[in-house]
Design an enzyme around this catalytic site. Structure first.
Site, PDB file in Angstrom:
ATOM      1  CG  HIS A   1       1.236  21.413 -23.924  1.00 13.56           C
ATOM      2  ND1 HIS A   1       1.183  22.115 -25.101  1.00 13.56           N
ATOM      3  CD2 HIS A   1       2.514  21.006 -23.795  1.00 13.56           C
ATOM      4  CE1 HIS A   1       2.388  22.113 -25.664  1.00 13.56           C
ATOM      5  NE2 HIS A   1       3.216  21.454 -24.881  1.00 13.56           N
TER       6      HIS A   1
ATOM      7  CD  GLU B   1       6.247  14.125 -21.328  1.00 15.15           C
ATOM      8  OE1 GLU B   1       6.803  14.144 -22.427  1.00 15.15           O
ATOM      9  OE2 GLU B   1       6.425  14.998 -20.467  1.00 15.15           O
TER      10      GLU B   1
ATOM     11  CG  ASP C   1      -0.449  24.456 -26.755  1.00 17.05           C
ATOM     12  OD1 ASP C   1      -0.358  23.242 -27.001  1.00 17.05           O
ATOM     13  OD2 ASP C   1      -0.481  24.900 -25.598  1.00 17.05           O
ATOM     14  CG  HIS C   2       2.450  20.056 -30.103  1.00 15.68           C
ATOM     15  ND1 HIS C   2       3.338  20.515 -29.177  1.00 15.68           N
ATOM     16  CD2 HIS C   2       2.208  18.766 -29.790  1.00 15.68           C
ATOM     17  CE1 HIS C   2       3.613  19.539 -28.338  1.00 15.68           C
ATOM     18  NE2 HIS C   2       2.954  18.470 -28.675  1.00 15.68           N
TER      19      HIS C   2
END
Ligand code: NAP
Length: 483
Positions: A239, A215, A176-177
């Site tokens: 996230h 976003e 999970d970046h």
């Protein structure tokens, strides 16, 4: 002050899907930047693998172009050549037998082996099985798997079972970046490296917590995938859930993989089911210049959400009574991600009602301008009596650390090096992923049963009006979405 680089052992890394978008945009540029930083030497092999027939020289050209585009200014000509010399390519089908012997011939016995599954999740099982069949898995072998990890609890369980047939849990790195972001790790440093915050980190002092990931882009090139997934599966289950866990978890005994992941798991399991009235789903409309969600998705009757706002409650001693409001969406007013810990009012105002209401807010900004800000109340300067104002104690990292130190590595740089180091602390464990789906699935099931379309919202707005109401009815309000 330059940051300290502790080199890792030489390794052999196979990137399945080496011709794909993620490999070109993120994985290889991240490896290149770590090479430039001196984190590993030229005695490492980076092997691309995909079905497209090409030789190693052609793959090097492809990656050289990607480095030009995504790593501007990093390294000199000689460093770049040395990096490209480490690359080789194998034409291989995850579902076929061809190419696997050639791959096997490229792997060295005395090196750490890592296999990055940068392909569609439907191929994870095939890859795991063929790695096993072709004797490529030794005790140092580890695999990296990308999101999405499952589409729901059943599919995540099935995927965990498939991988478990060939790999032990300590060999599986579920990325999970968000966990690789510097500020997210700083969240743990702030909480557990200082005495200031932890005594106040509970429902007695914290009124509520807001997590926003906004976003400005639409679904663009990922339309097909996104229309199938929606904001809940694409963002909240992974996230936002990870951010919530790091904010809410108990202090782990050590900063080590299982102690940290045990504490995160306890948070997910303590989450109450979300009442349907505590969720707002939205879908963006067009704005004259850009098409609406349905047009972009290619489905005129799509009921997929591009926006979610919800109120979550954690039933444990620390957090009972402190709501967590989560919000994420596309085509919103600004690109911004932040966590705001909003503290309660002082129990009694000695300055009287005319001093107004003042609250401490700790804001952790993930983007842009990564940093941490603590809002404190002070006296307004001047002789005009005791009037109070709120001012930020701002630690924008670029200012506090200097531009060089605050030039944070991309999340993928940190995470790939952790794979080579064998450190799973910032990766999700199988039971964690399943618990997150177990919480998410019933929310989605209600929408599927009701077949209500999401609420429309304007491009460039803060989402549907109803999302504002979610907090107004509790006497609270969202922080402004601003760049
Ligand atoms: P992509 O651009 O479609 O690339 C897919 C790669 O898989 C290509 O290299 C393709 O090459 C290879 N491939 C397809 N079928 C194969 C097969 N049968 N055997 C071997 N290789 C095969 O996809 P991507 O965007 O890079 O995404 C890769 C993975 O990362 C996906 O799981 C995605 O969900 C995840 N992910 C991507 C992003 C992103 O920003 N791109 C972000 C988060 C997660 P050939 O056609 O030559 O075989």
């Amino acid at each position: 002050m330059a940051s300290r680089v502790i080199p890792v052992e030489p390794f052999d890394l196979v990137i399945f899907g080496g011709t794909g978008d993620l490999a070109r945009r993120k994985i290889l540029p991240a490896l290149y930047r770590r090479f430039v930083a001196g984190q590993f030497g030229a005695d490492t092999r980076l092997i691309g693998a995909a079905r497209t027939a090409m030789d190693s020289a052609a793959w090097r050209d492809l990656i050289a172009e990607a480095l030009d585009e995504f790593t501007t200014g990093a390294g000199d000509g000689a460093t770049r050549e040395a990096f490209l010399a480490m690359l080789s390519y194998v034409t291989l089908d995850a579902r076929g037998e061809e190419g696997w012997t050639a791959l096997s011939g490229q792997m060295r016995d005395d090196r750490i082996r890592a296999f990055y599954f940068s392909v569609a999740p439907a191929l994870f099982g095939d890859l795991a099985e063929r790695l096993h069949l072709h004797g490529l898995i030794d005790e140092t072998a580890r695999i990296v798997v990308e999101k999405p990890f499952g589409h729901d609890l059943d599919s995540a369980r099935a995927l965990n079972r498939t991988l478990a047939q060939h790999f032990c849990e300590h060999q599986i790195y579920r990325i999970d970046h968000y966990l690789g972001k510097e500020t997210v790790q700083n969240l743990m440093a702030i909480r557990f490296g200082n005495v200031l915050f932890e005594p106040l980190w509970n429902s007695q002092y914290v009124d509520h917590i807001q997590i926003t990931v906004a976003e400005t882009v639409g679904i663009g090139g990922r339309a097909e995938y996104y229309n199938h997934a929606g904001a809940m599966r694409d963002m909240v289950q992974n996230h936002l859930m990870q951010l919530l866990c790091l904010i809410a978890m108990e202090p782990p005994a050590r900063f080590a993989p299982d102690p940290v992941r045990d504490e995160k798991l306890k948070v997910i399991r303590a989450l109450d089911p979300v009442a349907p009235g505590d969720v707002v789903r939205g879908q963006y409309g067009g704005d004259g210049t850009q098409p609406d969600f349905r047009t972009q998705a290619g489905h005129g009757d799509s009921t997929t959400e591009s926006f979610i706002a919800l109120k979550a409650q954690i039933s444990n001693w620390r957090w009972a009574g402190t709501p967590f409001y989560l919000r994420t969406g596309k085509r919103l007013r600004a690109r911004t991600s932040e966590i705001a810990v909003v503290f309660k009012d002082a129990p009694h105002s000695i300055f009287g009602a005319e001093a107004g209401r003042h609250r401490n807010i700790l804001t952790i900004r993930l983007q842009p301008n990564e940093g941490i800000e603590l809002g404190v109340t002070i006296k307004e300067p001047g002789p005009g009596g005791m009037r109070l104002i709120d001012v930020p104690l701002d630690m924008t990292f670029a200012e506090a650390l200097g531009p060089e130190e605050a030039d944070f590595p991309d999340a993928y740089e940190r995470l790939i090096m952790d794979v080579i180091r064998g450190n799973q602390t910032l990766f999700m464990r199988g039971d964690e992923v399943e618990a997150a789906w177990a919480w998410t699935d019933p929310i989605i099931a209600v929408w599927q049963a009701e077949q209500e379309p999401p609420l429309p919202y304007d491009t460039g707005s803060a989402g549907p009006e109803e999302a504002l109401m979610l907090m107004h009815r509790d006497g609270r309000r969202w922080r402004e979405i601003k760049p």
